[in-house]
Each structure stands twice: as C-alpha cells, then as structure tokens.
Enzyme design. Structure first.
Site, mmCIF file in Angstrom:
data_model
loop_
_atom_site.group_PDB
_atom_site.id
_atom_site.type_symbol
_atom_site.label_atom_id
_atom_site.label_comp_id
_atom_site.label_asym_id
_atom_site.label_seq_id
_atom_site.Cartn_x
_atom_site.Cartn_y
_atom_site.Cartn_z
ATOM 1 N N GLY A 164 20.606 64.710 70.845
ATOM 2 C CA GLY A 164 20.829 66.135 70.225
ATOM 3 C C GLY A 164 20.957 66.441 68.948
ATOM 4 O O GLY A 164 21.340 67.476 68.563
ATOM 5 N N ARG A 179 31.654 49.618 66.307
ATOM 6 C CA ARG A 179 31.015 48.781 67.279
ATOM 7 C C ARG A 179 29.656 47.938 66.575
ATOM 8 O O ARG A 179 29.506 48.417 65.425
ATOM 9 C CB ARG A 179 30.896 49.344 68.471
ATOM 10 C CG ARG A 179 29.643 50.624 68.046
ATOM 11 C CD ARG A 179 29.017 51.231 69.386
ATOM 12 N NE ARG A 179 28.376 52.498 68.834
ATOM 13 C CZ ARG A 179 27.250 52.560 68.345
ATOM 14 N NH1 ARG A 179 26.325 51.246 68.224
ATOM 15 N NH2 ARG A 179 26.498 53.745 68.198
#
Length: 406
Positions: free
Chosen positions: A161, A281
């Site tokens: 997106g 992460r």
C-alpha cells in the site's frame, strides 16, 4: 522429563518461519506452531512440525492453547517470525512469566503514526508527516508538505500500500485505491502522508542495544518501493556509521525498545540519516542469512536463546560482504517456467538460490514485496567481488510469463 517446547505464533511463508524451526531444533527444542491457517506454511508439513489451529488474533484462545500444552511440555519460550502478532507474543510472555518484549512498546512502534509522534517528540530526524482519514485530509496534507509525497497505511509491512505520488493525479489515484476498498485494512483506514526523503537507503539490525550491522538497499523504479538488492556491510565512513548508530539508539530509547531484535530503515538525506521506519523485530529473509554470511552472527539462533532465557553471543566471527538480489516479476500473467537455479547455485560464492513460486502460478503485481518471485545470495571477502558473483548467477536465471488474456 517433559520436552522443552518453543511456541511459534504463526509462521512465515518466505523462509523466515523455516529458519526459526530449524534453529529451534538445533537448540534441542521442540517447535510447535500456533496458526489460524497452518496450510499457509508448506514447511510445517515438510519438517513434520506439530501445529495447532487457533485464532491468533484472540489472546484468550492463545492462552488457553498454551495452558493446555503445558500439561505435556515444558514451554521454554514463545516467539514469532510474523510481525502482526509481535505485541500478542509480548502479552503471552507476560502472562506465562517468560522472557519477551514489552507489548506496549511493540504496539506503539507498530502504529506508524504513533511511532512518528514519539520519534518527533524525542528529536529523532524523520520526514515531515500528516495523518489522513479521508481523501480531503490527504489532499490538504500533501499541499502542506509539498509534492512529491509518500502515501502509506499507518499499519503494515513489506511496502504494501506504499506509493510515491509525484503529482495530483497519482495522489488521487492512490488515495482512491487505499480508501476505495482495494487495500485490505486490519482496522479503520488511516493513511500517513509523508515528505519524500530522498537519498541512499540504509538499514540497521540491532539486538538488545547492540548494533549488529548496517546494510544498504536499492529499490526498483518509482512510484513503488520494491527492494531489488541489499548488501551488508554498507560502504560507510566511520563518521557515517557512527551517526546511523547514534540515531538508532535514539529510536530505541524513545520507543521503549531494547529487548530482542529491532530493524530500522533510513534515508541519507541532506540532513544526514532520516528514519523511515522502526520495526520491533528482525528484518525478514534474506537479511538474517546476509548477516550470518557477512559477520558470522546467527541472529535467529541468538534471538531464540534470548527468548528461552539462555545467554546469547553476538560476537562477530567473520568479515565478508554479503548481498542478495531479488528476482522481480516483470509482467502480470501465468508463470510458464522458471529455471537456472542449479546452474546459479553452482557458482563459487553463491550461498543460496531460492524461488518463491512454481510454474503455472498466476502473477498479479502489487508494487510491493509480493512482486518478488525469488532471491539469490552471494558472499565474498569484498564488495566488488560479491557484486560480480551475484550478477553472474542472476544472468543464468530466466523465466517466462504468459500475459493474461484480456
């Protein structure tokens, strides 16, 4: 004595989940995957991994399954290779009194608007930004910031997106795409309208508060941000390395991170390093493989050691240059064939050749990470040599895509 189990919440279809499973086994752990749809991950069956189907968006359901598993296993740790459940993993770890990240910090970081606010308040260099919840907001925000701007969902990863809008037509087109029902939202639609920070792209991987390595990346042609190649270490001066490291640690302090892995992306602009994104992460594949080849640090294994309460070792054992080239689909259609992997893999210095898809697979390009159909990884003592090895291998790979019939 009960087996020591590592609980993996969801997996990763492009290799990261498999690397976690293999590392867990090497550490003598019994990996168990909890997933809403285990069939998404073909490696689970191939590796004979114990799996449990459960709604991984439902914390209570996950607590119930983990409590049930404790009757037969010693749960040594809980983690995940999938970014949407990172905060949930933190909450599970808190519930079962296991080592894990602070879920509040993870949630603050995963909301890109909140992340921007926190970094701005801390004085960390970031692009100018606005939050938009409708088309009128987007138009006025772009006018305030000035074209070109980047439109991106306030949540998500993999450049899904995300698009550079260079004029009012592109702005209107992508606004319609994001708000018009084509983009899949996990919550209410919110868009970040951002200044286009121009300059070389760098990324850093950190474990705890230790800088493991800084790499560089190259994206494909605008208006999309599909990564074509990444290399580590980045060719930086000592001063440039120090400035990126300093900004990285500022991000950790501001966002309350510093437990486990953090991946940060930057653009080096006229202002120096500007933070594009902070991810609580590990960066996805093939970044862990590159760091292992370049520095001799197995980030996934060391991360699991932290998760189960063991002592990790982040000492560098190698000094090489490692690089990955992504194979990107050049058109929409049906993949007739793809080959050359065995010839490419036979070249000295090539560490891995991996195809993500097989023949007869339909391809519809999205302008994000899903356009990548494979990767090639090379390593050698020097930057120029690694580039030459990589190019020689990529030249041996070819594929054919038959366009869809209109």
């Amino acid at each position: 004595m009960a087996s020591r189990a590592l609980i993996l919440v969801e997996g990763s279809p492009r290799g990261m989940g498999l690397l976690f499973v293999q590392a867990a086994k090497r550490l003598g752990l019994h990996p168990i995957t909890l997933s809403a749809d285990p069939a998404r991950y073909d490696y689970l069956a191939a590796e004979s991994i114990e799996t449990i189907r459960v709604d991984t968006d439902n914390l209570d359901a996950l607590i119930h399954e983990c409590s049930r598993l404790r009757a037969n296993y010693d749960i040594a740790g809980i983690t995940s290779a999938w970014h949407p459940v990172c905060a949930t993993v933190g909450k599970l770890c808190r519930y079962f009194d296991l080592p894990g990240p602070n879920p509040a910090s993870i949630e603050r970081c995963c909301d890109k608007f909140t992340q921007r606010q926190v970094l701005a308040e801390a004085g960390v260099p970031i692009p100018a930004y606005r939050l938009a919840t409708n088309a009128m907001d987007v138009e006025s925000s772009a006018a305030e910031i000035g074209l070109p701007v980047v439109l991106k969902p306030a949540e998500g990863s993999g450049s899904v997106g995300v698009r550079l809008c260079r004029n009012v037509d592109e702005l209107a087109e992508h606004t319609t795409y994001l708000f018009g029902g084509q983009h899949i939202w996990r919550s209410s639609p919110r868009i970040l309208v951002e200044e286009f920070a121009q300059g070389p792209l760098y990324w850093a991987d950190i474990m705890g508060d230790q800088m493991i390595g800084i790499g560089t990346a190259d994206c494909g042609p605008p208006p999309h941000f599909v990564c074509r190649e990444c290399t580590i270490p980045a060719p930086l001066t000592n001063d440039e390395h120090e400035r990126i490291a300093e900004v990285s640690l500022s991000c950790l302090r501001a966002l309350g991170l510093g437990w486990g892995p953090t991946g940060i992306e930057f653009r080096w602009t006229k202002r120096g390093p500007v933070v594009i994104e902070v991810n609580p992460r590990l960066h996805g594949t093939p970044t862990p493989q590159l760091i292992h080849l370049a520095h001799g640090v197995d980030l996934i294994t060391e991360h699991i050691k932290l998760v189960i309460g063991d002592e990790w070792n982040l000492r560098r054992r190698l000094s090489q240059t490692a690089a990955a080239r992504f194979l990107v689909a050049d058109r929409d259609g049906i993949l007739d064939w793809i080959d050359g992997d065995s010839r490419a893999a036979a070249i000295p210095g090539i560490a891995e050749v991996k195809f993500y898809i097989e023949s007869e697979t339909p391809i519809v390009r999205k302008g994000d990470i899903r356009d990548c159909i494979g990767h090639v990884i090379a390593a050698s003592p020097g930057f120029t040599e690694t580039e030459a090895i990589l190019q020689r291998a990529v030249d041996l790979i070819d594929w054919s895509i038959t366009p869809f019939q209109s």
